[in-house]
Structure formats: C-alpha cells, structure tokens
Scaffold this motif. Structure first.
Motif, PDB file in Angstrom:
ATOM      1  N   VAL A  57      37.711  57.166  41.678  1.00  0.00           N
ATOM      2  CA  VAL A  57      38.588  56.283  42.873  1.00  0.00           C
ATOM      3  C   VAL A  57      37.403  55.669  43.699  1.00  0.00           C
ATOM      4  O   VAL A  57      37.410  54.367  43.971  1.00  0.00           O
ATOM      5  CB  VAL A  57      39.466  57.094  43.632  1.00  0.00           C
ATOM      6  CG1 VAL A  57      40.018  56.316  44.996  1.00  0.00           C
ATOM      7  CG2 VAL A  57      40.774  57.702  42.852  1.00  0.00           C
ATOM      8  N   SER A  58      36.398  56.419  43.980  1.00  0.00           N
ATOM      9  CA  SER A  58      35.263  55.933  44.797  1.00  0.00           C
ATOM     10  C   SER A  58      34.608  54.798  44.033  1.00  0.00           C
ATOM     11  O   SER A  58      34.341  53.780  44.815  1.00  0.00           O
ATOM     12  CB  SER A  58      34.356  57.201  45.346  1.00  0.00           C
ATOM     13  OG  SER A  58      35.039  57.982  45.971  1.00  0.00           O
ATOM     14  N   VAL A  59      34.311  54.845  42.958  1.00  0.00           N
ATOM     15  CA  VAL A  59      33.572  53.849  42.046  1.00  0.00           C
ATOM     16  C   VAL A  59      34.464  52.635  42.208  1.00  0.00           C
ATOM     17  O   VAL A  59      33.842  51.401  42.210  1.00  0.00           O
ATOM     18  CB  VAL A  59      33.531  54.574  40.614  1.00  0.00           C
ATOM     19  CG1 VAL A  59      32.814  53.347  39.700  1.00  0.00           C
ATOM     20  CG2 VAL A  59      32.192  55.563  40.814  1.00  0.00           C
ATOM     21  N   LEU A  60      35.730  52.982  41.683  1.00  0.00           N
ATOM     22  CA  LEU A  60      36.559  51.785  41.685  1.00  0.00           C
ATOM     23  C   LEU A  60      36.841  51.127  42.862  1.00  0.00           C
ATOM     24  O   LEU A  60      36.893  49.599  42.986  1.00  0.00           O
ATOM     25  CB  LEU A  60      38.109  52.174  41.030  1.00  0.00           C
ATOM     26  CG  LEU A  60      37.909  52.505  39.568  1.00  0.00           C
ATOM     27  CD1 LEU A  60      39.274  53.285  39.407  1.00  0.00           C
ATOM     28  CD2 LEU A  60      37.404  51.719  38.735  1.00  0.00           C
ATOM     29  N   LEU A  61      37.080  51.768  44.078  1.00  0.00           N
ATOM     30  CA  LEU A  61      36.880  50.901  45.430  1.00  0.00           C
ATOM     31  C   LEU A  61      35.688  50.427  45.611  1.00  0.00           C
ATOM     32  O   LEU A  61      35.816  49.015  46.140  1.00  0.00           O
ATOM     33  CB  LEU A  61      37.116  52.159  46.440  1.00  0.00           C
ATOM     34  CG  LEU A  61      38.492  52.788  46.663  1.00  0.00           C
ATOM     35  CD1 LEU A  61      38.607  54.071  47.586  1.00  0.00           C
ATOM     36  CD2 LEU A  61      39.306  51.602  47.126  1.00  0.00           C
ATOM     37  N   LEU A  62      34.411  51.001  45.261  1.00  0.00           N
ATOM     38  CA  LEU A  62      33.324  50.004  45.704  1.00  0.00           C
ATOM     39  C   LEU A  62      33.267  48.874  44.708  1.00  0.00           C
ATOM     40  O   LEU A  62      32.916  47.666  45.202  1.00  0.00           O
ATOM     41  CB  LEU A  62      31.939  50.965  45.158  1.00  0.00           C
ATOM     42  CG  LEU A  62      31.973  52.180  46.478  1.00  0.00           C
ATOM     43  CD1 LEU A  62      30.748  53.037  45.859  1.00  0.00           C
ATOM     44  CD2 LEU A  62      31.381  51.647  47.851  1.00  0.00           C
ATOM     45  N   PHE A  63      33.565  48.718  43.442  1.00  0.00           N
ATOM     46  CA  PHE A  63      33.539  47.988  42.674  1.00  0.00           C
ATOM     47  C   PHE A  63      34.556  46.819  43.180  1.00  0.00           C
ATOM     48  O   PHE A  63      34.362  45.522  43.100  1.00  0.00           O
ATOM     49  CB  PHE A  63      33.925  48.162  41.109  1.00  0.00           C
ATOM     50  CG  PHE A  63      33.030  48.676  40.264  1.00  0.00           C
ATOM     51  CD1 PHE A  63      32.086  49.752  40.632  1.00  0.00           C
ATOM     52  CD2 PHE A  63      32.564  48.216  39.037  1.00  0.00           C
ATOM     53  CE1 PHE A  63      30.906  50.159  40.151  1.00  0.00           C
ATOM     54  CE2 PHE A  63      31.461  48.586  38.295  1.00  0.00           C
ATOM     55  CZ  PHE A  63      30.650  49.751  38.798  1.00  0.00           C
ATOM     56  N   ALA A  64      35.794  47.219  43.585  1.00  0.00           N
ATOM     57  CA  ALA A  64      36.725  46.170  44.203  1.00  0.00           C
ATOM     58  C   ALA A  64      36.247  45.514  45.340  1.00  0.00           C
ATOM     59  O   ALA A  64      36.401  44.145  45.511  1.00  0.00           O
ATOM     60  CB  ALA A  64      37.996  46.744  44.290  1.00  0.00           C
ATOM     61  N   MET A  65      35.544  46.527  46.262  1.00  0.00           N
ATOM     62  CA  MET A  65      34.969  45.830  47.539  1.00  0.00           C
ATOM     63  C   MET A  65      33.920  44.697  47.269  1.00  0.00           C
ATOM     64  O   MET A  65      33.786  43.718  47.725  1.00  0.00           O
ATOM     65  CB  MET A  65      34.465  46.841  48.321  1.00  0.00           C
ATOM     66  CG  MET A  65      35.329  47.613  48.816  1.00  0.00           C
ATOM     67  SD  MET A  65      34.749  49.104  49.872  1.00  0.00           S
ATOM     68  CE  MET A  65      36.250  50.201  50.301  1.00  0.00           C
ATOM     69  N   LEU A  66      33.097  45.165  46.165  1.00  0.00           N
ATOM     70  CA  LEU A  66      32.067  43.998  45.965  1.00  0.00           C
ATOM     71  C   LEU A  66      32.599  42.921  45.159  1.00  0.00           C
ATOM     72  O   LEU A  66      31.922  41.798  45.518  1.00  0.00           O
ATOM     73  CB  LEU A  66      30.963  44.804  44.862  1.00  0.00           C
ATOM     74  CG  LEU A  66      29.888  43.660  44.313  1.00  0.00           C
ATOM     75  CD1 LEU A  66      28.863  43.164  45.473  1.00  0.00           C
ATOM     76  CD2 LEU A  66      28.836  44.205  43.521  1.00  0.00           C
ATOM     77  N   GLY A  67      33.596  42.835  44.349  1.00  0.00           N
ATOM     78  CA  GLY A  67      34.090  41.723  43.675  1.00  0.00           C
ATOM     79  C   GLY A  67      35.055  40.823  44.984  1.00  0.00           C
ATOM     80  O   GLY A  67      34.688  39.891  45.009  1.00  0.00           O
ATOM     81  N   GLN A  68      35.453  41.622  46.006  1.00  0.00           N
ATOM     82  CA  GLN A  68      35.941  40.865  46.973  1.00  0.00           C
ATOM     83  C   GLN A  68      35.001  40.241  47.924  1.00  0.00           C
ATOM     84  O   GLN A  68      35.264  39.060  48.278  1.00  0.00           O
ATOM     85  CB  GLN A  68      36.866  41.936  47.683  1.00  0.00           C
ATOM     86  CG  GLN A  68      37.636  41.003  48.955  1.00  0.00           C
ATOM     87  CD  GLN A  68      38.863  39.696  48.566  1.00  0.00           C
ATOM     88  OE1 GLN A  68      38.914  39.786  47.480  1.00  0.00           O
ATOM     89  NE2 GLN A  68      39.203  39.400  49.684  1.00  0.00           N
ATOM     90  N   PHE A  69      34.005  40.873  48.248  1.00  0.00           N
ATOM     91  CA  PHE A  69      32.900  40.217  48.924  1.00  0.00           C
ATOM     92  C   PHE A  69      32.223  39.052  48.028  1.00  0.00           C
ATOM     93  O   PHE A  69      32.045  38.043  48.879  1.00  0.00           O
ATOM     94  CB  PHE A  69      31.817  41.311  49.066  1.00  0.00           C
ATOM     95  CG  PHE A  69      30.267  40.733  49.427  1.00  0.00           C
ATOM     96  CD1 PHE A  69      30.288  40.326  50.771  1.00  0.00           C
ATOM     97  CD2 PHE A  69      29.431  40.468  48.577  1.00  0.00           C
ATOM     98  CE1 PHE A  69      29.053  39.871  51.331  1.00  0.00           C
ATOM     99  CE2 PHE A  69      28.257  39.841  49.092  1.00  0.00           C
ATOM    100  CZ  PHE A  69      28.056  39.628  50.364  1.00  0.00           C
ATOM    101  N   GLU A  70      32.078  39.212  47.022  1.00  0.00           N
ATOM    102  CA  GLU A  70      31.492  37.955  46.338  1.00  0.00           C
ATOM    103  C   GLU A  70      32.584  36.775  46.359  1.00  0.00           C
ATOM    104  O   GLU A  70      32.302  35.303  46.535  1.00  0.00           O
ATOM    105  CB  GLU A  70      31.295  38.250  44.979  1.00  0.00           C
ATOM    106  CG  GLU A  70      30.085  39.109  44.474  1.00  0.00           C
ATOM    107  CD  GLU A  70      28.739  38.690  45.059  1.00  0.00           C
ATOM    108  OE1 GLU A  70      28.701  37.323  45.254  1.00  0.00           O
ATOM    109  OE2 GLU A  70      27.797  39.559  45.283  1.00  0.00           O
TER     110      GLU A  70
END
Length: 483
Positions: A302-315
């Motif tokens: 879940v932590s990995v998926l959250l970080l990936f989603a946050m980076l995608g949203q940031f971009e």
C-alpha cells in the motif's frame, strides 16, 4: 507555426505524452535513482558482515532494476523525445537550443549509466571470487548510483526552466537557464522522493524474497526502513522549500489542476489525502524500525502504491500549473511564442502558418478556415471528440440549447482573463469569428478530426494552389547567440 500539426483525436496530444512520461518517471525515480544506492549499500553490508544473505538479496533486487530500467525505462525515455517532437516541435526545438550542452552531457552520462548497470549486474558472480574483486565491484555500484542521480539532476534543471525561466529571458545563457529559480528546490524534492520510493519498493520486494528466513527479513526491513525514514524527513523539508518558490500564478492554477478544470472544493480534500497518505507511509516506516517482524507485507505494498500515485499526481499538477506557458514567459502551450503574438494578431495566424490550407478568412470559407484555426491554436491541448474534448467543454458551458457563434467568440476573446491557464487567442478578429463558427457547428456535426499525419503534408493555398512557407523569425536566429 512552421511545422505541420500532429494530432490523435481519441487520446489527445497532452495525454499521449503524459502516459509515456509518467511511466518513465515512476521507473526512473523508484528503481534507477532511488533503489540503486540501496543495492550498493546492501552489497556493502554483505562485505562487512561476511553474510552472503545480504549479497544474495542485493543481486536479486538488482535483477528487477536491471530488467525494468533497460527495457521499459529506456523505451519510455526515447518515447518522450519522440512524442514531444511530434506534439510540440517548437517547444522541444527551443529547449534543445537552450540546453544543447546540458543534454549533450546528459546523453554521455546516460550511456555511462547503461554501461555501468550492465557491468554491475553481469559481473556479480565473478566478483565473489575474492574480497578485492568484491570491493571493485562495489565501486561500480557506487558510480552507477551517482551517474543515475546526475541524469536526473540535469533533466530537473530543464523541467524547472519550463516552469520559471528566471534570468534567462534577459541573459539568454545556458548557465542562467540551468540555474533557474525552481532548480535546486525541485532537485531536493525529487531526490528525497526518489529515495523514499526506492526504499519502500525495495522493502516490499525484500519482504517477498525473505519469506523463508524470518530473522533476516527482520534485519533487512529494519535497515531499509531506517534509510527510508531519514529520507522521509528530508522529503518534508524539501517539499516546504519547493512550495515556497512556486510562482503565484501557478499556485492559483492548482485548484483547477487537481479537479480537471472544475472549480470545486477538491483542492482542500486532496491536501488531506496527501497528508493522510504520507502519514501512513511514515507510520509503516516507523513500525518497521521498531517492530519489523510485526508489519504485514500488505502495508509495504500500500505504501508503494500510495507513493507511485502521489508522484503521478504531482507530475500531472506540475504540468498543468505551468499553463498558459509550456516554457515560462517565453512560449505558450499552443506552441506560439509570446513575442510573436502582436504580429499574429495583426496579420492573422493563417498568413504565417507554413502548412495551413487556408490563408485568408472570407464569408464563404468560414467553416474550413475555423477548422484550420482550431488545428493551429487548440489541438495541442484539446480534441474534438476524445480526451479533453472541446465538444464536452462547450456542452458543459451551453448545454443542449443552440450554440451561438457570437457568444463563443466573445468567450474565446476574453477566456485568458477568466481562466488564466488558457493562452490568449493569437489570431485576428476574422479568425476568431471563423473559429467560433466552426466550434458552434460541432454541436450538430463532429467529423473525425485528423492531424497532418493522416491529412498529408505539405498543404497548399486553397486559393492560389502554391505551397506557402511561414515568415515567423527562425528559432535558430533567436537562440544562435547562446552558443
């Protein structure tokens, strides 16, 4: 204005780049920049402790990094160049002229990075023959991690320049472009974020790989969690620093960016979600340091998926809030330079568009002329029927009642003031009215909209039959003095 318009209507130009670029950034940050230092660290622990489990774990993790970065990572990197050159050749041409030597160095570093990761991975077994060979092999890993970070450091300078060109507008030098106001804060943010993403990803994979050795799993997860925890603290500091240098007009665009151009209260809820998400990741890191044996693998996933989603949203947000510019204060998102607007608004864009099939608007050709204006000025962001469809936008504004060209023309003429992220209309009054006629016609008729890759190029003047070539100043002249 000097290039044919590439356009895929069902997906749109900006989505075409976004899918490729975000996938590339996720792989680059999590596996190349963020995970490679950890591989070298794990190998070092193996050398120091003489425990082969550290070395075996490092090799297994490196195999995943090697496969992902040299296949999907490399191909999507090339894909960014290919798609950007098709979608907005003026923008990529301008960036190459400004950052030619920066990219030249980056390409050399990238070749070294690929060579290093191949040597590092393929020589792992041979390095186990002696301590001296193992120490030399470890140095390869350290150099690989450094070169991977340098690649990102150069690209981040260009990304920062596209947001805020800083003193380059007056100095026009490579150094002023590289050292733009956004550079160091964004580099600090991305470095810390990459290290956290790499750390959490490696923790999850290590958790899977050590399921038959619970004692070593505890040691590995605790070690990797300490690394991630240190970088989490750095990420908080870097995030604050980065947020303080974002220009005010970009901050005003954020509520629009996070809600897909809808002025509703999602911005506040997004902040809450970000805080909750990062707090969860922080709790997982803290629990893994204090009680690593009690943290379930699902928490790492879940932590990995959250970080990936946050980076995608940031971009996604970073790309949007840069609007109306694609290069800050120099080039609008429609591919037209700010300094060319007075000329185009006087003469009309069709007079200066090399591959336009219509040169002058008349009462008889308003519809095809309007379609040509739409193609030249709108298709880098909008489609007709696909993603970010102009028909959908107009339907939201005017509903099912008849769309009136006069009303649409009045809106387009003043849209930059109402929605700053939209570039000002670059053409003359006749072209504005023609565009409005074309947009109004889409309510009843929306034929497939194809770009030059299907329509064919070059286009010829519909009146004289002769091929035209644009008269806007050549970019090479604009940037020639930089070299």
């Amino acid at each position: 204005m000097d290039f044919p318009i590439f356009h895929i209507d069902f997906i749109g130009n900006r989505m075409l780049i976004a899918v490729d670029a975000i996938l590339h950034v996720l792989i680059n940050h999590a596996f190349a920049v963020g995970a490679l230092p950890l591989i070298a660290l794990l190998e070092y622990f193996g050398i120091r402790s003489q425990d082969p489990r550290w070395d075996n774990l490092a090799q297994r993790l490196l195999k995943i990094i090697f496969i992902l970065t040299t296949t999907v990572g490399a191909m999507t990197g090339v894909g960014i160049w290919f798609s950007a050159s098709l979608v907005n050749p003026v923008a990529i041409g301008s960036l190459i002229r400004v950052f030619f030597w920066g990219w030249f160095v980056e390409w050399i570093v990238f070749v070294c990075e690929v060579s290093l990761i191949m040597a590092y991975f393929l020589s792992w077994q041979k390095s186990a023959r002696s301590l001296e060979a193992k120490l030399k092999h470890l140095r390869l890993g350290i150099f690989l991690a450094v070169f991977s970070w340098i690649t990102m450091a150069i690209i981040v300078a260009i990304l920062g320049f596209m947001m805020d060109s800083g003193n380059w507008m007056t100095e026009r030098s490579l150094l002023s472009g590289l050292l733009n106001p956004m550079y160091f804060p964004q580099l600090a943010f991305r470095t810390a974020l990459a290290m956290v993403m790499g750390g959490m990803t490696m923790i999850f994979l290590a958790y899977l790989y050590t399921r038959n050795d619970l004692d070593f799993r505890t040691m590995a997860t605790r070690t990797l969690s300490r690394w991630s925890g240190i970088w989490m603290l750095a990420l908080v500091v870097a995030s604050i620093w980065y947020s303080l240098v974002i220009p005010q007009h970009m901050l005003a665009n954020i509520p629009v960016a996070v809600t897909t151009q809808e002025y509703v209260g999602w911005n506040g809820r997004l902040k809450v979600l970000l805080i909750v998400g990062l707090s969860f990741v922080g709790w997982v890191v803290w629990a893994s340091v204090k009680r690593p044996g009690r943290v379930h693998g699902a928490n790492y996933l879940v932590s990995v998926l959250l970080l990936f989603a946050m980076l995608g949203q940031f971009e996604r947000v970073r790309e949007f809030i840069r609007k109306p510019f694609i290069i800050g204060n120099y080039l609008y998102a429609n591919g037209i330079r700010v300094e060319d607007y007075p000329l185009l608004q006087r003469d009309g864009i069709l007079q200066h568009a090399t591959y336009a099939s219509v040169r002058e608007v008349t009462p008889e050709n308003q519809l095809p002329a309007g379609r040509e204006v739409f193609e030249q000025t709108c298709t880098r962001c909008h489609t007709v029927n696909g993603i970010n469809s102009i028909r959908w936008q107009l339907k939201k504004m005017y509903g099912d009642k008849p769309w009136q060209a006069e009303v649409i023309a009045a809106y387009v003429e003043n849209m930059h003031g109402a929605r700053y992220f939209m570039p000002p209309f670059p053409g003359n009054k006749a072209e504005l009215n023609a565009l409005a006629v074309y947009l109004a016609s889409l309510q009843k008729r929306a034929a497939p909209f194809n770009g030059a890759q299907i329509n064919g190029i070059p286009k010829t003047d519909a009146i004289s039959g002769s091929t035209h070539y644009g008269s806007l100043p050549n970019l090479a002249k604009t940037h020639g003095e930089q070299h």
